[in-house]
Scaffold this motif. Structure first.
Motif, PDB file in Angstrom:
ATOM      1  N   LEU A  57      36.253  43.224  18.457  1.00  0.00           N
ATOM      2  CA  LEU A  57      35.259  43.083  17.611  1.00  0.00           C
ATOM      3  C   LEU A  57      34.141  42.944  18.845  1.00  0.00           C
ATOM      4  CD1 LEU A  57      33.151  43.335  15.705  1.00  0.00           C
ATOM      5  CD2 LEU A  57      32.880  40.100  15.604  1.00  0.00           C
ATOM      6  N   SER A  58      34.277  42.260  20.477  1.00  0.00           N
ATOM      7  CA  SER A  58      33.404  42.306  21.289  1.00  0.00           C
ATOM      8  C   SER A  58      33.236  43.648  21.680  1.00  0.00           C
ATOM      9  CB  SER A  58      33.335  40.941  21.936  1.00  0.00           C
ATOM     10  OG  SER A  58      33.362  39.586  21.266  1.00  0.00           O
ATOM     11  N   GLU A  59      34.290  43.763  22.317  1.00  0.00           N
ATOM     12  CA  GLU A  59      34.688  45.310  23.216  1.00  0.00           C
ATOM     13  C   GLU A  59      33.591  46.483  22.513  1.00  0.00           C
ATOM     14  OE1 GLU A  59      38.186  45.525  24.151  1.00  0.00           O
ATOM     15  OE2 GLU A  59      38.631  44.450  25.563  1.00  0.00           O
ATOM     16  N   ALA A  60      34.189  46.161  21.146  1.00  0.00           N
ATOM     17  CA  ALA A  60      33.313  47.859  20.083  1.00  0.00           C
ATOM     18  C   ALA A  60      32.291  47.974  20.412  1.00  0.00           C
ATOM     19  CB  ALA A  60      34.164  47.065  18.651  1.00  0.00           C
ATOM     20  N   LEU A  61      31.528  46.015  19.846  1.00  0.00           N
ATOM     21  CA  LEU A  61      30.248  45.857  19.749  1.00  0.00           C
ATOM     22  C   LEU A  61      29.602  46.631  20.715  1.00  0.00           C
ATOM     23  CD1 LEU A  61      27.790  44.659  18.547  1.00  0.00           C
ATOM     24  CD2 LEU A  61      28.781  42.611  19.012  1.00  0.00           C
ATOM     25  N   VAL A  62      30.271  46.005  22.093  1.00  0.00           N
ATOM     26  CA  VAL A  62      29.523  46.181  23.407  1.00  0.00           C
ATOM     27  C   VAL A  62      29.020  48.027  23.581  1.00  0.00           C
ATOM     28  CG1 VAL A  62      29.277  46.262  25.957  1.00  0.00           C
ATOM     29  CG2 VAL A  62      29.832  44.709  24.315  1.00  0.00           C
ATOM     30  N   ALA A  63      30.172  48.639  23.557  1.00  0.00           N
ATOM     31  CA  ALA A  63      30.436  50.125  23.346  1.00  0.00           C
ATOM     32  C   ALA A  63      29.036  50.674  22.489  1.00  0.00           C
ATOM     33  CB  ALA A  63      31.831  50.520  22.871  1.00  0.00           C
ATOM     34  N   ALA A 103      19.430  45.901  22.572  1.00  0.00           N
ATOM     35  CA  ALA A 103      19.675  45.816  24.172  1.00  0.00           C
ATOM     36  C   ALA A 103      19.281  44.377  23.963  1.00  0.00           C
ATOM     37  CB  ALA A 103      18.002  46.569  24.818  1.00  0.00           C
ATOM     38  N   ARG A 104      18.594  43.079  23.431  1.00  0.00           N
ATOM     39  CA  ARG A 104      18.557  41.410  23.127  1.00  0.00           C
ATOM     40  C   ARG A 104      19.554  41.637  22.642  1.00  0.00           C
ATOM     41  NH1 ARG A 104      13.233  42.947  19.896  1.00  0.00           N
ATOM     42  NH2 ARG A 104      15.109  41.443  18.177  1.00  0.00           N
ATOM     43  N   ALA A 105      20.432  42.400  21.920  1.00  0.00           N
ATOM     44  CA  ALA A 105      22.269  41.936  21.553  1.00  0.00           C
ATOM     45  C   ALA A 105      22.698  41.704  22.492  1.00  0.00           C
ATOM     46  CB  ALA A 105      22.439  43.065  20.269  1.00  0.00           C
ATOM     47  N   GLU A 106      23.009  42.871  23.275  1.00  0.00           N
ATOM     48  CA  GLU A 106      23.963  43.284  24.486  1.00  0.00           C
ATOM     49  C   GLU A 106      23.436  41.857  25.423  1.00  0.00           C
ATOM     50  OE1 GLU A 106      25.462  46.138  27.737  1.00  0.00           O
ATOM     51  OE2 GLU A 106      23.489  46.361  26.009  1.00  0.00           O
ATOM     52  N   ALA A 111      24.420  35.962  27.894  1.00  0.00           N
ATOM     53  CA  ALA A 111      24.429  34.637  28.352  1.00  0.00           C
ATOM     54  C   ALA A 111      25.435  33.774  27.532  1.00  0.00           C
ATOM     55  CB  ALA A 111      22.621  34.305  27.044  1.00  0.00           C
ATOM     56  N   ALA A 112      25.793  34.233  26.273  1.00  0.00           N
ATOM     57  CA  ALA A 112      26.981  33.088  25.965  1.00  0.00           C
ATOM     58  C   ALA A 112      28.082  33.254  27.136  1.00  0.00           C
ATOM     59  CB  ALA A 112      27.366  34.121  24.451  1.00  0.00           C
ATOM     60  N   ALA A 113      28.001  34.731  27.407  1.00  0.00           N
ATOM     61  CA  ALA A 113      30.109  34.417  27.587  1.00  0.00           C
ATOM     62  C   ALA A 113      29.527  33.577  29.142  1.00  0.00           C
ATOM     63  CB  ALA A 113      29.448  35.956  29.069  1.00  0.00           C
ATOM     64  N   GLY A 114      28.422  32.917  29.357  1.00  0.00           N
ATOM     65  CA  GLY A 114      28.807  32.030  30.627  1.00  0.00           C
ATOM     66  C   GLY A 114      29.553  30.909  30.513  1.00  0.00           C
ATOM     67  N   THR A 115      29.373  30.607  28.953  1.00  0.00           N
ATOM     68  CA  THR A 115      30.308  29.004  28.507  1.00  0.00           C
ATOM     69  C   THR A 115      31.504  29.766  27.637  1.00  0.00           C
ATOM     70  OG1 THR A 115      28.705  28.705  26.572  1.00  0.00           O
ATOM     71  CG2 THR A 115      28.339  28.077  28.443  1.00  0.00           C
ATOM     72  N   ASP A 116      32.186  31.103  27.506  1.00  0.00           N
ATOM     73  CA  ASP A 116      33.184  31.402  26.633  1.00  0.00           C
ATOM     74  C   ASP A 116      34.007  32.253  27.725  1.00  0.00           C
ATOM     75  OD1 ASP A 116      34.719  32.571  25.119  1.00  0.00           O
ATOM     76  OD2 ASP A 116      32.834  32.611  23.125  1.00  0.00           O
ATOM     77  N   PRO A 117      34.917  32.196  27.988  1.00  0.00           N
ATOM     78  CA  PRO A 117      35.521  32.903  29.032  1.00  0.00           C
ATOM     79  C   PRO A 117      36.292  33.513  28.636  1.00  0.00           C
ATOM     80  CG  PRO A 117      36.635  29.878  29.044  1.00  0.00           C
ATOM     81  CD  PRO A 117      35.312  30.327  28.237  1.00  0.00           C
ATOM     82  N   ASP A 118      36.580  33.713  27.200  1.00  0.00           N
ATOM     83  CA  ASP A 118      36.950  34.483  26.127  1.00  0.00           C
ATOM     84  C   ASP A 118      36.213  35.661  26.000  1.00  0.00           C
ATOM     85  OD1 ASP A 118      39.915  34.097  25.743  1.00  0.00           O
ATOM     86  OD2 ASP A 118      39.764  32.748  24.585  1.00  0.00           O
ATOM     87  N   LEU A 119      35.526  35.570  26.142  1.00  0.00           N
ATOM     88  CA  LEU A 119      34.665  36.543  25.642  1.00  0.00           C
ATOM     89  C   LEU A 119      33.826  37.237  26.987  1.00  0.00           C
ATOM     90  CD1 LEU A 119      31.552  38.099  23.691  1.00  0.00           C
ATOM     91  CD2 LEU A 119      30.731  36.576  24.200  1.00  0.00           C
ATOM     92  N   ALA A 120      33.989  36.698  28.089  1.00  0.00           N
ATOM     93  CA  ALA A 120      33.514  37.002  29.410  1.00  0.00           C
ATOM     94  C   ALA A 120      34.475  38.067  29.501  1.00  0.00           C
ATOM     95  CB  ALA A 120      33.272  35.768  29.970  1.00  0.00           C
ATOM     96  N   ALA A 121      35.691  38.024  29.483  1.00  0.00           N
ATOM     97  CA  ALA A 121      37.356  38.744  30.380  1.00  0.00           C
ATOM     98  C   ALA A 121      36.504  39.930  28.903  1.00  0.00           C
ATOM     99  CB  ALA A 121      38.535  38.005  29.065  1.00  0.00           C
ATOM    100  N   ALA A 122      36.115  40.327  27.535  1.00  0.00           N
ATOM    101  CA  ALA A 122      36.301  40.871  27.151  1.00  0.00           C
ATOM    102  C   ALA A 122      35.090  41.887  27.106  1.00  0.00           C
ATOM    103  CB  ALA A 122      35.863  40.684  25.399  1.00  0.00           C
ATOM    104  N   LEU A 123      34.373  41.061  27.219  1.00  0.00           N
ATOM    105  CA  LEU A 123      32.898  41.813  28.474  1.00  0.00           C
ATOM    106  C   LEU A 123      32.645  42.154  29.255  1.00  0.00           C
ATOM    107  CD1 LEU A 123      29.658  39.460  27.201  1.00  0.00           C
ATOM    108  CD2 LEU A 123      30.310  41.325  26.188  1.00  0.00           C
TER     109      LEU A 123
END
Length: 202
Positions: A57-63, A103-106, A111-123
């Protein structure tokens, strides 16, 4: 009657739009499976069919956000017209897009990726492609004459950093006036760096 493929695309878009609105309105903490499915009005099974994991979901959301951000940028550029100085046109259109909900959503995801390693990897995966798309959009706004200058890559990278910084602090300001002043100063600096003279300068 919609085909199965069309229905699938529509459901996918519905999920991504729901996720985007949750990010903008309530932040990353609201981006849960339950939250997205409720906002989209779908069953858990329907959500998991399209996005089996949070990473998917995170990868598709960024795209999807990249597509929406590009559309917002192009709409702002079209509104300004082709007669505006290209430096002013590029900075104004990009800043306008960076203050819009996609852009605000991105920014919220970053910001959340700073404390979420799984999200950071996806981003990291999603942002590599997003970065290429962003460069293509920015290059088109500045135009071939400026893009060809040897200093342009640095100008482009600094432009992205400055605009993201301005957009990120915008919520703390009472008006856009201070940001507008910074944009004007950066526009003047760009013209010096690439040797571009605006119509106003003669």
């Amino acid at each position: 009657m919609a085909t199965r493929a069309e229905q699938k695309d529509a459901t996918r878009a519905r999920i991504l739009n729901a996720a985007t609105s949750l990010l903008v309105e309530r932040g990353y903490s609201a981006l849960t499976t339950v939250g997205v499915q409720q906002r989209a009005g779908l069953s858990r099974g329907a959500l998991l069919h399209h996005f089996p994991t949070a990473r998917d979901l995170s990868e598709a959301l960024v795209a999807n956000l990249v597509v929406l951000n590009e559309a917002a940028t192009q709409a702002a550029a079209v509104k300004l017209g082709d007669t505006v100085d290209p430096v002013e046109r590029a900075l104004t259109a990009l800043y306008s897009a960076m203050t819009q909900p996609p852009a605000r959503a991105e920014f919220e995801l970053w910001a959340a990726a700073g404390t979420d390693p799984d999200l950071a990897a996806a981003l990291r995966v999603a942002e590599r492609k997003a970065g290429r798309d962003l460069h293509r959009v920015i290059d088109g706004l500045f135009g071939a004459g400026i893009v060809a200058h040897p200093r342009y890559p640095a100008v482009r990278d600094l432009t992205v950093a400055i605009l993201r910084g301005l957009a990120g602090t915008r919520a703390l300001q009472l008006s856009d006036q201070a940001n507008r002043v910074v944009l004007e100063q950066w526009a003047d600096t760009i013209r010096i760096l690439v040797g571009h003279v605006s119509d106003a300068d003669g």
